[in-house]
Design an enzyme around this catalytic site. Structure first.
Site, mmCIF file in Angstrom:
data_model
loop_
_atom_site.group_PDB
_atom_site.id
_atom_site.type_symbol
_atom_site.label_atom_id
_atom_site.label_comp_id
_atom_site.label_asym_id
_atom_site.label_seq_id
_atom_site.Cartn_x
_atom_site.Cartn_y
_atom_site.Cartn_z
ATOM 1 N N PRO A 112 -45.257 -17.206 25.169
ATOM 2 C CA PRO A 112 -44.509 -16.752 23.988
ATOM 3 C C PRO A 112 -44.197 -15.262 24.057
ATOM 4 O O PRO A 112 -45.045 -14.448 24.428
ATOM 5 C CB PRO A 112 -45.453 -17.065 22.823
ATOM 6 C CG PRO A 112 -46.346 -18.140 23.329
ATOM 7 C CD PRO A 112 -46.523 -17.868 24.798
ATOM 8 N N ALA A 115 -46.105 -12.015 21.839
ATOM 9 C CA ALA A 115 -47.210 -12.640 21.118
ATOM 10 C C ALA A 115 -48.570 -12.109 21.542
ATOM 11 O O ALA A 115 -49.592 -12.592 21.074
ATOM 12 C CB ALA A 115 -47.166 -14.148 21.315
ATOM 13 N N GLY A 116 -48.602 -11.141 22.438
ATOM 14 C CA GLY A 116 -49.877 -10.591 22.884
ATOM 15 C C GLY A 116 -50.440 -11.261 24.114
ATOM 16 O O GLY A 116 -51.587 -11.020 24.485
ATOM 17 N N LEU A 117 -49.635 -12.088 24.786
ATOM 18 C CA LEU A 117 -50.091 -12.791 25.984
ATOM 19 C C LEU A 117 -49.484 -12.222 27.263
ATOM 20 O O LEU A 117 -49.535 -12.864 28.315
ATOM 21 C CB LEU A 117 -49.773 -14.289 25.878
ATOM 22 C CG LEU A 117 -50.452 -15.034 24.732
ATOM 23 C CD1 LEU A 117 -50.074 -16.514 24.760
ATOM 24 C CD2 LEU A 117 -51.970 -14.883 24.782
ATOM 25 N N GLY A 118 -48.922 -11.038 27.198
ATOM 26 C CA GLY A 118 -48.459 -10.368 28.409
ATOM 27 C C GLY A 118 -47.159 -10.903 28.969
ATOM 28 O O GLY A 118 -46.944 -10.881 30.186
ATOM 29 N N SER A 119 -46.251 -11.362 28.101
ATOM 30 C CA SER A 119 -44.995 -11.941 28.587
ATOM 31 C C SER A 119 -44.150 -10.914 29.344
ATOM 32 O O SER A 119 -43.611 -11.216 30.418
ATOM 33 C CB SER A 119 -44.188 -12.520 27.422
ATOM 34 O OG SER A 119 -43.930 -11.526 26.437
ATOM 35 N N ALA A 121 -45.109 -8.175 30.900
ATOM 36 C CA ALA A 121 -45.746 -7.825 32.170
ATOM 37 C C ALA A 121 -45.519 -8.912 33.205
ATOM 38 O O ALA A 121 -45.231 -8.628 34.374
ATOM 39 C CB ALA A 121 -47.236 -7.585 31.963
ATOM 40 N N ALA A 122 -45.643 -10.184 32.793
ATOM 41 C CA ALA A 122 -45.457 -11.287 33.731
ATOM 42 C C ALA A 122 -44.024 -11.331 34.255
ATOM 43 O O ALA A 122 -43.793 -11.566 35.450
ATOM 44 C CB ALA A 122 -45.829 -12.608 33.066
ATOM 45 N N ASP A 164 -52.138 -4.862 31.571
ATOM 46 C CA ASP A 164 -51.365 -6.098 31.593
ATOM 47 C C ASP A 164 -50.757 -6.361 32.964
ATOM 48 O O ASP A 164 -50.816 -7.481 33.487
ATOM 49 C CB ASP A 164 -50.249 -6.046 30.547
ATOM 50 C CG ASP A 164 -50.763 -6.183 29.128
ATOM 51 O OD1 ASP A 164 -51.969 -5.978 28.905
ATOM 52 O OD2 ASP A 164 -49.948 -6.473 28.236
#
Length: 327
Positions: A112, A115-119, A121-122, A164
């Site tokens: 997401p 949302a704080g899940l490192g989108s 950076a990925a 991240d």
């Protein structure tokens, strides 16, 4: 044939926000990935398709000379989505010594956005790796991590940390303190993630903590306390003491709340997880909305979150032992 790379998202065991000020942090890569496919063009233009970033899909095309994209979507959306991609492609061009290379870029992600899940950076990590390989330049994961950090630092106006991007590039659990980054041994922790459907502006939240820290000594002490907590958490991680990790996660959420980065939806999900006997639960990432992460080997936390009005999605997330990779 085009070139595709993928990179994982992440959750924070501890240390978000404090890591910006040189305190340690321990993020863990999770098996939710962003994939970036790159094909070199025969001109200098950049065409980006992003159909799966929890936003309305869009395609933009423009030249490397900075021509404004001609596309019928709001400008802030383009700036947010394109800033990272544009800088990632520029980094890959520089690595390969091909400053005027053009690309067709396709982005797919099950992380997401915001949302704080490192989108971000990925996407940056996978984008740099794929574009560099498309131009015949093989980069090590450590090289990709360094270049991705430089991209985030630029796009976030100097407010980024290495956490991240290093975690996404290297995979597994990592420790970041200032410029020092290392991988850590970690058990397969029983992560459960709850998502409230919201996104946030990471830079704005980081700037808010900075303002609070500059104004109040207690906020400065809170940041230091998070650093102390992380150091204790490293010992628990090394010992495989999941119960202690959970207790420290609970403390970390309270400290982040004191810094003003939690939200009603995040607190509701944290308390739902705790009342379901999760070992620990906290927000993950910049806060302000987005995701919480809990530790629970059973099904109770996932069930409790699915029944929590603030939670729109919940899922288990296994540790991603592999970071950036060619697909």
């Amino acid at each position: 044939m085009p070139t595709t790379s993928s990179a994982p998202g992440k959750v924070y065991l501890f240390g978000e926000h404090a890591v910006v000020y040189g305190e340690p942090a321990v993020p863990c890569a999770i098996e939710r990935r962003a994939s970036v496919t790159v094909r070199e063009r025969d001109d200098d233009r950049l065409r980006v398709s992003a159909d799966d970033l929890t936003l309305d899909g869009f395609t933009v095309e423009y030249s490397v000379d900075g021509e404004s994209p001609d596309v019928d979507v709001p400008t802030p959306l383009i700036e947010a989505a394109m800033g990272y991609v544009d800088a990632a492609m520029e980094s890959a061009r520089a690595a390969a010594g091909r400053p005027r290379a053009g690309f067709d870029v396709e982005i797919e992600s099950d992380i997401p956005l915001g949302a704080g899940l490192g989108s971000s950076a990925a996407v940056v990590v996978a984008g740099i790796d794929a574009a560099a390989r498309e131009l015949g330049c093989e980069l090590s994961p450590a090289d990709v991590a360094e270049r991705a950090y430089e991209v985030e630092y630029e796009v976030q106006d100097g407010e980024a940390s290495r956490a991240d991007t290093f975690c996404s590039a290297m995979g597994g659990a990592v420790r970041v303190e200032g410029d020092a980054c290392e991988t850590l041994d970690a058990p397969d922790l029983p992560f459960v993630v709850g998502y409230d459907g919201a996104s946030h502006d990471t830079g704005e939240l980081v700037a808010g903590v900075r303002a609070l820290k500059d104004e109040y000594d207690f906020a400065q002490d809170t940041v230091a306390a998070i650093g102390d907590l992380v150091r204790q958490g490293e010992d628990a991680l090394a010992d495989g003491d999941v119960e202690e990790l959970g207790r420290l996660m609970d403390f970390n959420h309270g400290l982040l709340s004191a810094l003003g980065v939690s939200a009603r939806s995040l607190d509701e999900m944290v308390w739902a997880a705790r009342e379901a006997d999760a070992l620990g639960a906290k927000l993950t990432g910049a806060g302000g909305g987005g995701c919480i992460v809990a530790l629970d080997e059973g099904d109770a936390t996932e069930m409790a979150l699915s029944l929590t009005p603030a939670c729109v999605e919940t899922f288990r997330a296994s540790l991603a032992h592999e970071g950036v990779r060619a697909e």
